[in-house]
Design a protein around this motif. Structure first.
Motif, PDB file in Angstrom:
ATOM      1  N   SER A  23       0.808  -1.190  -0.078  1.00  0.00           N
ATOM      2  CA  SER A  23      -0.025   0.002  -0.048  1.00  0.00           C
ATOM      3  C   SER A  23       0.708   1.313  -0.124  1.00  0.00           C
ATOM      4  O   SER A  23       0.443   2.103  -0.489  1.00  0.00           O
ATOM      5  CB  SER A  23      -0.971  -0.131   1.100  1.00  0.00           C
ATOM      6  N   TYR A  73      -4.895  -0.180   1.327  1.00  0.00           N
ATOM      7  CA  TYR A  73      -4.681  -1.239   2.397  1.00  0.00           C
ATOM      8  C   TYR A  73      -6.176  -1.932   2.853  1.00  0.00           C
ATOM      9  O   TYR A  73      -6.091  -3.172   3.160  1.00  0.00           O
ATOM     10  CB  TYR A  73      -4.283  -0.340   3.969  1.00  0.00           C
ATOM     11  N   CYS A  77      -5.380  -5.896   3.532  1.00  0.00           N
ATOM     12  CA  CYS A  77      -4.849  -6.135   4.619  1.00  0.00           C
ATOM     13  C   CYS A  77      -5.541  -7.374   5.258  1.00  0.00           C
ATOM     14  O   CYS A  77      -4.598  -8.220   5.745  1.00  0.00           O
ATOM     15  CB  CYS A  77      -5.338  -4.774   5.686  1.00  0.00           C
TER      16      CYS A  77
END
Length: 217
Positions: A23, A73, A77
């Protein structure tokens, strides 16, 4: 007697460095900057998102950089984050021994909660706080102090477990015991210099230090 354990998140319970690097490089590419290697990103993690973005693309681009980072993100994630070795079994055992557990991290708590849910660990923690929940991030002790108040224990009944000198400082300022684990961005030498109450060799060492509490299920 220790009855509650507060943990840092990145580098202590989870390995999210590849996701953060991906990211962060998305942000850098937007500003026509070359990509960082994961090993370059690792020591940058743990001080909060604003500082991370400022170091990556410059302080004048922080606002836009944070927006871009969050967008990227949020998409990766959960699938690009893994539990560090020994963590899940150790947490399950500590939960069974009767300890209250919580997380105080400089990662935004909405990301931490999503990751915990994806890793099926969210049920283990009574509180999950991040910099978005307080006025001042770590090493300020505010996060720890709020958690201690909410779970109804005294500082003398708490240990804070983290992987950075910043965590040791936060714990000291909150008046709790601090155990450090060399599983994140800091070296053993860095952690020794910070002088935690204990420097663990591995995460599972917690099981030999923290016995079952009376009345535990």
């Amino acid at each position: 007697m220790i009855r509650g354990i507060i943990f840092d998140f990145d580098g202590t319970l989870i390995d999210s460095y590849e996701a953060i690097a991906e990211s962060l490089n998305h942000v850098r590419a937007t500003f026509s900057l070359p990509a960082f290697a994961v090993d370059q990103v690792r020591p940058m993690v743990g001080h909060g998102l604003e500082r991370l973005i400022a170091e990556a693309v410059g302080p004048e681009r922080v606002e836009e950089g944070i927006r871009l980072f969050r967008q990227s993100y949020a998409q990766i994630c959960e699938r690009r984050t893994s539990i560090l070795p020994q963590v899940k079994q150790t947490l399950d055992t500590l939960d069974g021994r009767g300890y209250q557990m919580a997380i105080a991290s400089n990662k935004p708590s909405y990301f931490a909660r999503d990751i915990l849910k994806a890793l099926e660990m969210d049920h283990l923690f009574a509180e999950v706080l991040g910099p978005n929940d307080v006025d001042r991030p770590k090493p300020d002790p505010e996060m720890l102090e709020i958690i201690i108040m909410r779970i109804g224990l005294s500082p003398e009944e708490i240990v804070y477990v983290g992987d950075m000198p910043l965590d040791v400082e936060a714990g000291r300022r909150a008046g709790v015991a601090v155990y450090a684990v060399p599983t994140g961005s800091a070296t053993r030498e860095d952690l020794l210099h910070a002088r935690p109450d204990r420097l663990l060799h591995r995460f599972a060492d917690l099981l030999s230090i923290l016995p079952s509490l009376s009345g535990a299920r």
